[in-house]
Design a protein around this motif. Structure first.
Motif, short mmCIF file in Angstrom:
data_model
loop_
_atom_site.label_atom_id
_atom_site.label_comp_id
_atom_site.label_asym_id
_atom_site.label_seq_id
_atom_site.Cartn_x
_atom_site.Cartn_y
_atom_site.Cartn_z
N ALA A 4 20.63 -13.68 9.98
CA ALA A 4 19.87 -13.54 8.72
C ALA A 4 18.61 -14.39 8.67
O ALA A 4 18.18 -14.80 7.60
N VAL A 5 17.98 -14.64 9.82
CA VAL A 5 16.79 -15.50 9.84
C VAL A 5 15.48 -14.74 9.63
O VAL A 5 14.44 -15.33 9.39
N ILE A 6 15.56 -13.41 9.74
CA ILE A 6 14.38 -12.56 9.54
C ILE A 6 14.72 -11.51 8.50
O ILE A 6 15.76 -10.85 8.61
N VAL A 7 13.84 -11.37 7.50
CA VAL A 7 14.01 -10.31 6.50
C VAL A 7 13.02 -9.20 6.83
O VAL A 7 11.82 -9.32 6.54
N PRO A 8 13.46 -8.12 7.48
CA PRO A 8 12.54 -7.02 7.78
C PRO A 8 12.07 -6.37 6.49
O PRO A 8 12.87 -6.07 5.60
N LEU A 9 10.78 -6.16 6.36
CA LEU A 9 10.22 -5.58 5.15
C LEU A 9 9.75 -4.15 5.38
O LEU A 9 10.27 -3.22 4.77
N THR A 10 8.78 -3.96 6.27
CA THR A 10 8.33 -2.60 6.58
C THR A 10 8.01 -2.47 8.06
O THR A 10 7.60 -3.43 8.71
N TYR A 11 8.21 -1.25 8.59
CA TYR A 11 7.75 -0.91 9.93
C TYR A 11 6.27 -0.55 9.79
O TYR A 11 5.93 0.57 9.41
N GLY A 38 0.79 -1.23 0.00
CA GLY A 38 0.00 0.00 0.00
C GLY A 38 0.82 1.27 0.00
O GLY A 38 0.26 2.36 0.10
N GLY A 39 2.16 1.14 -0.09
CA GLY A 39 3.00 2.32 -0.15
C GLY A 39 3.47 2.81 1.21
O GLY A 39 3.18 2.20 2.24
N PRO A 40 4.18 3.94 1.25
CA PRO A 40 4.77 4.46 2.49
C PRO A 40 3.75 4.73 3.60
O PRO A 40 4.11 4.67 4.78
N ILE A 41 2.49 4.99 3.23
CA ILE A 41 1.49 5.24 4.28
C ILE A 41 1.26 4.00 5.12
O ILE A 41 0.76 4.07 6.24
N ARG A 42 1.63 2.83 4.58
CA ARG A 42 1.51 1.57 5.32
C ARG A 42 2.82 1.14 5.96
O ARG A 42 2.91 0.03 6.50
N GLY A 43 3.82 2.02 5.93
CA GLY A 43 5.05 1.71 6.64
C GLY A 43 6.31 1.98 5.85
O GLY A 43 6.36 1.76 4.64
N ASP A 44 7.32 2.47 6.55
CA ASP A 44 8.63 2.71 5.93
C ASP A 44 9.38 1.39 5.76
O ASP A 44 9.15 0.43 6.49
N ILE A 45 10.30 1.36 4.80
CA ILE A 45 11.12 0.17 4.58
C ILE A 45 11.97 -0.09 5.81
O ILE A 45 12.55 0.82 6.41
N ALA A 46 12.02 -1.36 6.22
CA ALA A 46 12.68 -1.75 7.47
C ALA A 46 14.02 -2.43 7.22
O ALA A 46 14.23 -3.06 6.18
N SER A 47 14.90 -2.32 8.20
CA SER A 47 16.20 -3.00 8.13
C SER A 47 16.57 -3.65 9.46
O SER A 47 17.63 -4.26 9.56
N THR A 48 15.70 -3.52 10.47
CA THR A 48 15.97 -4.07 11.79
C THR A 48 14.80 -4.93 12.26
O THR A 48 13.69 -4.81 11.74
N VAL A 49 15.06 -5.76 13.25
CA VAL A 49 13.98 -6.56 13.83
C VAL A 49 13.13 -5.70 14.75
O VAL A 49 11.89 -5.77 14.74
N LEU A 50 13.76 -4.86 15.55
CA LEU A 50 13.01 -3.95 16.42
C LEU A 50 12.36 -2.84 15.62
O LEU A 50 13.03 -2.19 14.81
#
Length: 583
Positions: free
Chosen positions: A543-550, A360-372
């Motif tokens: 590398a067991v979790i691929v963060p996608l979006t916050y 749904g785009g940035p309104i549904r979350g920024d791109i993530a790079s962390t688990v937290l």
């Protein structure tokens, strides 16, 4: 799952004070005038008006209404209408909703023995719907059944099983022939309960906010069937339940505001309709026929486009973070993903920008790079697997292909799981599949309903191994708003169970396990948060979790509902405790 702010030990607060606490919406919140994100700033349409029918809807059927056998944030939220845990969260906007307050307990817990013993006093005069008074023994039994009968009740977390003394000697209430119960939970009198832990647990007040501490009278327990007729301690009780179709709650005549400073008991009746198409829910929300989407996941893509292109419609939306991450779990026990290099290749190969668009785009979350997530204390910004894009947003796969070559797996077939009633999750999984094809991974999607996703499929290690499930789509929110409340159930090897499991990667790393255990024993909050950041980094190294979006939720706020407030404690959903309806 859920749902950081300092804990407030508040023994008694008036319900009016709680309802209006933290309002920053001013006049707009009080009189119901609409503005975007109003419920993230204050309580919208604040009212004490009683009467009417409050209508909920959900696109699937919840896994369970049993407060001791559930692990979805929306049922944690909703179950408080009929089940009172020892503590809960203050109905307030945004991060102010993370403030913990007593519920069934008179006050917050009293720690002793260096934080290994926690004592709570139960409020006197709290009654079940049949008029019988609630006792500390009922709370003890509730914890025993929810944590030590995992072959019958497998859907909730198992924190108590992990941390109570001598837990390995207890077989659960359904198999305990002595009927003595756990020795590590004492009930010296009808209004005192004492928990004895193996190690100090600095955030135990948060742990007892789980509905697993809501009392259950042993004589009325029906095991897995208890979900059909939960015995109420809240302001509402079950009137009728048609599995997969409808649940109707009505006022609990035994509820008393004198023993409950939180609830208001406003509507005459609360109706939940199940298995309603998301598009229909969105339509009914806008027409006033439905007041709340129970799952709290926000509107679908088509409705989103309509809302955001109309100023008047957009004014009735709330766009909030909710301590949640959308990610792909890589199953470290299924070949070839048992190899680190293979998992690293997946990290580089999944096109996160394309996934963000599918969600749904940035309104549904920024791109993530962390688990937290960014709104959990302890979060530190870093990117272990940075992605590079050209001017046309095409992902550079050089590093992905390099790692896949090092992995030595060649062309691989695998299975990816997603929830069938969550179209955005299916769309994201499809994007992941398209990304991985480019490095030689052929992933086939298998879809299952939310109600069975963890009990029968994604959360069952034997199923995943048998069906070659290498990848699993997941959205996770904090159990309680701390790093431990977020990380423990998805990373600790001791949290892995044979059904209802949420450590979908099946990660059992001794160093991460030890860090989690030592962090929660530390009474220094700053030290705990530093440890949570370290755990995050070590997890990404695995590398067991691929963060996608916050994840951010876009909710439609019904103008017909009162006391709507978006809370971080329940993943950005509206707090369901005191919602009313305009008559």
């Amino acid at each position: 799952m859920r749902r950081s702010v300092p804990v407030a030990a508040i023994a008694a607060i008036s319900s009016a004070g709680l309802l209006l606490a933290g309002c920053s919406g001013g006049k707009d919140s009080a009189n119901g005038s609409s503005e975007a994100n109003a419920a993230t700033k204050g309580v919208v349409n604040a009212s004490n008006e009683k009467g009417g029918t409050l209508n909920y809807a959900i696109s699937d059927a919840p896994e369970s209404f049993d407060p001791g056998n559930t692990y979805y944030a929306f049922i944690y939220n909703f179950s408080r209408l009929y089940a009172r845990p020892l503590t809960t969260f203050k109905p307030a906007p945004g991060e102010k909703g993370n403030e913990l307050v007593p519920d069934l307990a008179e006050s917050m817990g009293k720690p002793s023995d260096g934080g290994k013993t926690w004592t709570y006093k139960i409020r006197k005069g709290v009654k079940y719907e049949d008029g019988k008074e609630v006792t500390s023994q009922d709370v003890k039994y509730a914890v025993e059944r929810s944590n030590f009968a995992r072959d019958t009740l497998s859907l909730g977390p198992n924190y108590f099983q992990q941390f109570l003394v001598d837990e390995d000697k207890y077989k659960g209430p359904y198999k305990d022939k002595s009927k003595a119960g756990l020795k590590s939970i004492e009930t010296p009198d009808d209004h005192t309960i004492v928990f004895h832990l193996k190690k100090p647990f600095a955030e135990f007040d948060y742990l007892v906010s789980a509905p697993q501490t809501a009392p259950v009278p042993q004589a009325k327990d029906k095991g897995a069937e208890y979900t059909r007729s939960v015995v109420s301690t809240g302001s509402y009780k079950f009137k009728s339940y048609q599995e997969g179709k409808q649940l109707v709650l009505e006022r609990n005549p035994q509820w008393s505001a004198k023993t409950d400073p939180l609830r208001k008991q406003l509507p005459d009746k609360i109706v939940l309709k199940m298995k309603v198409a998301q598009s229909t829910i969105d339509k009914d929300l806008r027409s006033g026929n439905t007041h709340i989407d129970l799952a709290g996941r926000g509107v679908d893509g088509q409705t989103q486009a309509q809302l955001l292109t109309s100023n008047s419609e957009k004014a009735n939306t709330d766009n909030a973070l909710g301590q949640r991450l959308v990610y792909t779990a890589i199953n470290s026990k299924v070949k070839p993903f048992d190899k680190l290099e293979c998992r690293q290749a997946v990290q580089y190969a999944i096109d996160k920008k394309a996934v963000q668009t599918s969600l749904g785009g940035p309104i549904r979350g920024d791109i993530a790079s962390t688990v937290l997530p960014t709104d959990i204390a302890g979060y530190q910004k870093f990117d272990q697997y940075p992605q590079k894009y050209d001017a046309k947003d095409k992902l550079d796969l050089t590093e992905a292909k390099k790692k896949w070559k090092e992995c030595g797996a060649g062309k691989v077939d695998t299975t990816i799981l997603a929830r069938s009633d969550r179209q955005d999750e299916v769309d994201a999984a499809t994007t992941v599949i398209d990304s991985l094809k480019k490095i030689g991974i052929n992933a086939k999607i298998q879809q299952y309903p939310t109600s069975k996703y963890f009990s029968d499929y994604a959360g069952v290690p034997k199923f995943n191994k048998k069906n070659n499930v290498g990848l699993i789509m997941m959205q996770w929110g904090s159990d309680f708003p701390t790093g431990y409340g977020y990380l423990q159930q998805i990373l600790n090897g001791k949290a892995i169970s044979q059904s209802g499991n949420t450590n979908l990667s099946e990660l059992d790393d001794p160093e991460i396990n030890k860090l989690l255990e030592s962090a929660i024993a530390d009474t220094d909050q700053a030290a705990r948060e530093k440890a949570y950041a370290e755990i995050d980094k070590k997890t990404m190294e695995q590398a067991v979790i691929v963060p996608l979006t916050y994840f951010k939720v876009l909710m439609y706020r019904s103008p017909e509902a009162t006391n709507l407030v978006s809370t971080s404690a329940f993943s950005g959903q509206y707090d369901y405790l005191n919602v009313g309806v305009k008559k």
